[in-house]
Design a protein around this motif. Structure first.
Motif, mmCIF file in Angstrom:
data_model
loop_
_atom_site.group_PDB
_atom_site.id
_atom_site.type_symbol
_atom_site.label_atom_id
_atom_site.label_comp_id
_atom_site.label_asym_id
_atom_site.label_seq_id
_atom_site.Cartn_x
_atom_site.Cartn_y
_atom_site.Cartn_z
ATOM 1 N N GLN A 165 0.853 -1.187 0.000
ATOM 2 C CA GLN A 165 0.000 0.000 0.000
ATOM 3 C C GLN A 165 0.887 1.234 0.000
ATOM 4 O OE1 GLN A 165 -2.281 -1.389 3.648
ATOM 5 N NE2 GLN A 165 -3.886 -0.313 2.537
ATOM 6 N N PHE A 166 0.630 2.146 -0.932
ATOM 7 C CA PHE A 166 1.420 3.380 -0.963
ATOM 8 C C PHE A 166 0.632 4.468 -1.665
ATOM 9 C CE2 PHE A 166 2.436 1.110 -4.852
ATOM 10 C CZ PHE A 166 2.574 2.089 -5.831
ATOM 11 N N HIS A 167 1.051 5.706 -1.426
ATOM 12 C CA HIS A 167 0.496 6.846 -2.142
ATOM 13 C C HIS A 167 1.389 7.116 -3.351
ATOM 14 C CE1 HIS A 167 -2.299 7.779 1.059
ATOM 15 N NE2 HIS A 167 -1.323 7.895 1.937
ATOM 16 N N ALA A 168 0.773 7.483 -4.471
ATOM 17 C CA ALA A 168 1.560 7.872 -5.638
ATOM 18 C C ALA A 168 2.508 8.996 -5.241
ATOM 19 C CB ALA A 168 0.638 8.339 -6.762
ATOM 20 N N ASN A 185 5.161 4.434 -10.650
ATOM 21 C CA ASN A 185 3.795 4.117 -11.067
ATOM 22 C C ASN A 185 2.839 4.323 -9.894
ATOM 23 O OD1 ASN A 185 5.119 1.845 -9.918
ATOM 24 N ND2 ASN A 185 3.694 0.427 -10.879
ATOM 25 N N ALA A 186 1.572 4.544 -10.232
ATOM 26 C CA ALA A 186 0.542 4.786 -9.224
ATOM 27 C C ALA A 186 0.047 3.457 -8.658
ATOM 28 C CB ALA A 186 -0.608 5.570 -9.850
ATOM 29 N N HIS A 198 -1.942 8.759 -11.288
ATOM 30 C CA HIS A 198 -2.981 8.797 -10.253
ATOM 31 C C HIS A 198 -4.055 9.826 -10.612
ATOM 32 C CE1 HIS A 198 -4.742 8.534 -6.260
ATOM 33 N NE2 HIS A 198 -4.672 9.844 -6.159
ATOM 34 N N MET A 199 -3.643 11.006 -11.059
ATOM 35 C CA MET A 199 -4.604 12.047 -11.430
ATOM 36 C C MET A 199 -5.502 11.584 -12.573
ATOM 37 S SD MET A 199 -2.067 15.345 -11.235
ATOM 38 C CE MET A 199 -3.177 16.415 -12.157
ATOM 39 N N LYS A 200 -4.898 10.924 -13.552
ATOM 40 C CA LYS A 200 -5.670 10.446 -14.697
ATOM 41 C C LYS A 200 -6.686 9.389 -14.258
ATOM 42 C CE LYS A 200 -4.377 8.002 -18.737
ATOM 43 N NZ LYS A 200 -3.317 7.724 -19.708
ATOM 44 N N PHE A 201 -6.233 8.481 -13.395
ATOM 45 C CA PHE A 201 -7.084 7.389 -12.908
ATOM 46 C C PHE A 201 -8.254 7.929 -12.080
ATOM 47 C CE2 PHE A 201 -7.876 4.154 -9.517
ATOM 48 C CZ PHE A 201 -8.401 3.162 -10.322
ATOM 49 N N LYS A 202 -7.969 8.926 -11.236
ATOM 50 C CA LYS A 202 -9.001 9.480 -10.350
ATOM 51 C C LYS A 202 -9.792 10.623 -11.010
ATOM 52 C CE LYS A 202 -9.381 8.627 -6.373
ATOM 53 N NZ LYS A 202 -8.567 8.818 -5.171
ATOM 54 N N ARG A 203 -9.473 10.894 -12.277
ATOM 55 C CA ARG A 203 -10.120 11.982 -13.023
ATOM 56 C C ARG A 203 -9.992 13.327 -12.292
ATOM 57 N NH1 ARG A 203 -13.321 7.448 -14.253
ATOM 58 N NH2 ARG A 203 -13.592 7.157 -16.502
ATOM 59 N N ILE A 204 -8.809 13.564 -11.771
ATOM 60 C CA ILE A 204 -8.505 14.853 -11.131
ATOM 61 C C ILE A 204 -8.079 15.814 -12.240
ATOM 62 C CG2 ILE A 204 -6.944 16.050 -9.536
ATOM 63 C CD1 ILE A 204 -6.804 13.344 -7.974
#
Length: 354
Positions: free
Chosen positions: A139-142, A162-163, A237-243
């Motif tokens: 478990q980690f943060h991008a 990688n995220a 991560h931004m792309k995946f979370k639609r940020i």
């Protein structure tokens, strides 16, 4: 003054403004105690070399171990600043640190990993893909990093490129970008004798470099060299979370080949309309045929943004770039100090500097 508690029983550390508490035992540093108890204090090198863990001491007594003046100057020390990575509590202590994460920080674990693939990204950058143990997701943060534990106990830190969501894809593992430092104990092996299926040991996740998702501010993403690795993880991560916050990526290198995933960034722009990309080269030669921006990457940001008071900055790379950016963006462009998030890539050579 009354000394708070017997040394063996530990001293209480309080972090404001979050109000988080933890206890320091024995001769462990304040940072080590915070990490052990899941308190998200900011840090980088853990060696008194980078200054990422610097925060203000509001009350109490600490004893500072060896550190470099570029990380904490004598003037800063007199003004009440400390480096938690080399500070030992001598009483109960209250610190001010605005980067402390909420309760529930991710657990730090040691685990064996297997080399899945080695891929050259440029003449001196290797992409290392590592397979995690079956059934033991990390478990980690991008944006965070892991440490390799070498056979002699020495450690080497590398950001994950990688995220976290990508680990769900079969055969992915974690991705690291390693620059070859000739004579470096670890990177000489990576660029020389290392083979697929080799077993290594890592510990992590570490670091306070990750996206603050509670903010809607536009972002400057600043990378030098392989400091791009954690920035790549943030973008995934931004792309995946639609940020879709506006993000301007400034990536600096000495020569164009140092921007070893330039084509990847340009691909992301097709799917991330709010992502702006500015590659910056400092030492282009005539044969490079470079027509883009030149000079120091952190200064390119100031050329485009005279006012950073409404921004967040995420900076990663060589200490000189990160330190210069931190100073100049706050002093010259009005960036609030607490909106500068950084991960300085200190090498063993950096740590040896006076």
């Amino acid at each position: 003054m009354t000394v708070a508690a017997p040394h063996e029983a530990g001293f209480s550390i309080t972090v404001e403004p979050s109000g988080r508490h933890f206890v320091v035992h024995g001769d462990e540093t304040i940072l080590a105690a915070g990490i052990r108890q899941g308190i998200g204090l900011p840090y980088g090198c853990k060696d008194g070399a980078c200054g990422s863990c610097k925060c203000r001491k509001l009350s109490g007594e600490v004893e500072l171990g060896p550190h470099q003046s570029k990380a904490l100057s004598a003037e800063e020390q007199l003004a009440g600043f400390v480096l938690t990575c080399c500070a030992h509590a001598k009483s109960d202590v209250v610190l001010e640190s605005r980067q402390v994460t909420e309760a529930g920080a991710l657990p730090i674990r040691k685990m064996p990993v297997r080399v899945l693939a080695l891929t050259r990204l440029s003449h001196d950058v290797m992409k290392l893909r590592l397979q995690l143990p079956a059934g033991e997701p990390l478990q980690f943060h991008a944006g965070q990093y892991v440490e390799f534990i070498l056979r002699d106990g020495a450690r080497r830190s590398y950001s994950m490129a990688n995220a976290p969501h990508t680990l769900a894809e079969p055969g992915t593992g974690i991705e690291l970008h390693l620059r070859h430092l000739p004579g470096g104990k670890f990177t000489d092996h990576v660029f020389g004798a290392m083979k697929e299926k080799e077993i290594l040991r890592i510990e992590g996740p570490y670091g306070s470099f990750f996206l603050r998702e509670d903010s809607a501010k536009p972002m400057i993403l600043l990378a030098s060299g392989t400091g791009f690795a954690p920035i790549k993880a943030l973008l995934e991560h931004m792309k995946f979370k639609r940020i879709d916050r506006p993000a301007s990526l400034y990536w600096g290198g000495r020569r164009p080949e140092d921007l070893y995933m330039d084509a990847w960034v340009r691909e992301q722009q097709k799917e991330m309309p709010n992502l702006r990309y500015v590659p910056v080269i400092s030492n282009a030669t005539p044969e490079d045929n470079w027509n883009g921006r030149t000079g120091f990457v952190h200064r390119a940001v100031l050329e485009d943004f005279a006012d950073l008071s409404g921004h967040q900055v995420y900076a990663c790379g060589a200490p000189i770039v990160v330190d210069s950016a931190r100073h100049d963006y706050v002093a010259l462009a009005g960036l609030p100090e607490e909106e500068f998030f950084a991960d300085a890539f200190t090498t063993e050579a950096d740590k040896a500097l006076p």
